[in-house]
Scaffold this active site. Structure first.
Site, PDB file in Angstrom:
ATOM      1  N   CYS A   1       0.820  -1.205   0.000  1.00  0.00           N
ATOM      2  CA  CYS A   1       0.000   0.000   0.000  1.00  0.00           C
ATOM      3  C   CYS A   1       0.864   1.270   0.000  1.00  0.00           C
ATOM      4  CB  CYS A   1      -1.003  -0.023   1.149  1.00  0.00           C
ATOM      5  SG  CYS A   1      -2.321   1.207   0.965  1.00  0.00           S
TER       6      CYS A   1
ATOM      7  N   HIS B   1      -3.804  -5.284   0.372  1.00  0.00           N
ATOM      8  CA  HIS B   1      -3.390  -5.582   1.749  1.00  0.00           C
ATOM      9  C   HIS B   1      -3.397  -7.081   2.027  1.00  0.00           C
ATOM     10  CE1 HIS B   1      -3.194  -1.510   3.556  1.00  0.00           C
ATOM     11  NE2 HIS B   1      -4.006  -1.218   2.559  1.00  0.00           N
TER      12      HIS B   1
ATOM     13  N   GLU C   1      -1.601  -8.605   4.122  1.00  0.00           N
ATOM     14  CA  GLU C   1      -1.315  -8.873   5.533  1.00  0.00           C
ATOM     15  C   GLU C   1      -2.579  -9.171   6.334  1.00  0.00           C
ATOM     16  OE1 GLU C   1      -2.714  -4.775   5.651  1.00  0.00           O
ATOM     17  OE2 GLU C   1      -1.371  -5.829   4.269  1.00  0.00           O
TER      18      GLU C   1
END
Length: 251
Positions: A113, A221, A223
């Site tokens: 990001c 994203h 994660e």
């Protein structure tokens, strides 16, 4: 062999009148659980950090997302604090130099990001701001919800290029991801190859051309769903394997 150590540049935040150097749990947890690596948070000072001294002690660099934006002056444009902010000059100074030095040394880099935007700026590219206002572009911003699971929900597709670096781990073609950004890569830095795009043309992933090691940036994203979503986990697993290989070579 001990787990590899990953450097994570901090964000500077103010809480109760005190400045904190902090990193979000979701990135550190993904590094631990999916990449099987330990993390150290790097304080985000505007000056005084020694990037090489820090990188001497780690096996990878994870450049996270953030609520702040890269300052436009760093890619040759003027800024409007109310429109383009918030900014974090300590994060800019810390991350951009760590990215450049890590790439020069062949230390694995995963940029997410804000991180992919820093990677592009560090190598001479520019950013497009408020992309949802541009003709033909989607609204990639965070959904209006109080639920973090809903905010980070996997809700769009990107197209991964055949033969790209990311295709080795996720396969070529369409992959479903999440989307929570106002900015994106504008002019692609000369040292980067576009790895994936959204259907509206937004650059969603890049790799460093001729990199000495793993060097990938993604606009989404991974994660957040690294424990449950296979593509997200595979990306962190690949980063962890690269960090282990670097650690073994360094030893």
């Amino acid at each position: 062999m001990p787990k590899p150590i990953i450097a994570v540049p901090a964000d500077v935040r103010e809480l109760d009148g005190t400045l904190w150097h902090a990193a979000q749990h979701q990135y550190l947890n993904a590094a631990l659980v999916a990449a099987d690596c330990m993390s150290v948070i790097i304080p985000a000072f505007e000056s005084g950090n020694d990037a090489d001294a820090l990188l001497d002690r780690v096996d990878g660099l994870l450049v996270s997302g953030s609520a702040s934006n890269v300052h436009p002056s760093l890619y040759g444009e003027t800024s409007d604090e109310g429109r383009d902010g918030p900014f974090d000059p300590g994060r800019d100074a810390t991350s951009l130099e760590l990215i450049r030095r890590a790439l020069a040394r062949g230390i694995p880099v995963l940029a997410i990001c804000r991180g992919i935007q820093e990677l592009n700026v560090a190598l001479g590219g520019t950013l497009a701001r408020e992309i949802q206002e541009q003709e033909g572009k989607w609204d990639h911003r965070k959904p209006d919800t109080q639920s973090r699971d809903d905010a980070f929900a996997i809700r769009q597709e990107v197209v991964i290029a055949e033969g790209s670096c990311i295709a080795r781990y996720l396969g070529a073609g369409r992959v479903a991801v999440n989307s929570l950004h106002r900015q994106a890569i504008g002019a692609v830095a000369p040292g980067l190859a576009v790895e994936a795009v959204a259907d509206d043309g937004t650059v969603e992933a890049v790799s460093v051309i001729g990199a000495k090691g793993f060097a990938v940036g993604v606009q989404w994203h991974p994660e957040y769903w690294a424990e449950t979503d296979q593509p997200s986990r595979k990306l962190f697993e690949a980063f962890g394997e690269a960090a282990r290989a670097y650690a073994e070579g360094r030893t």
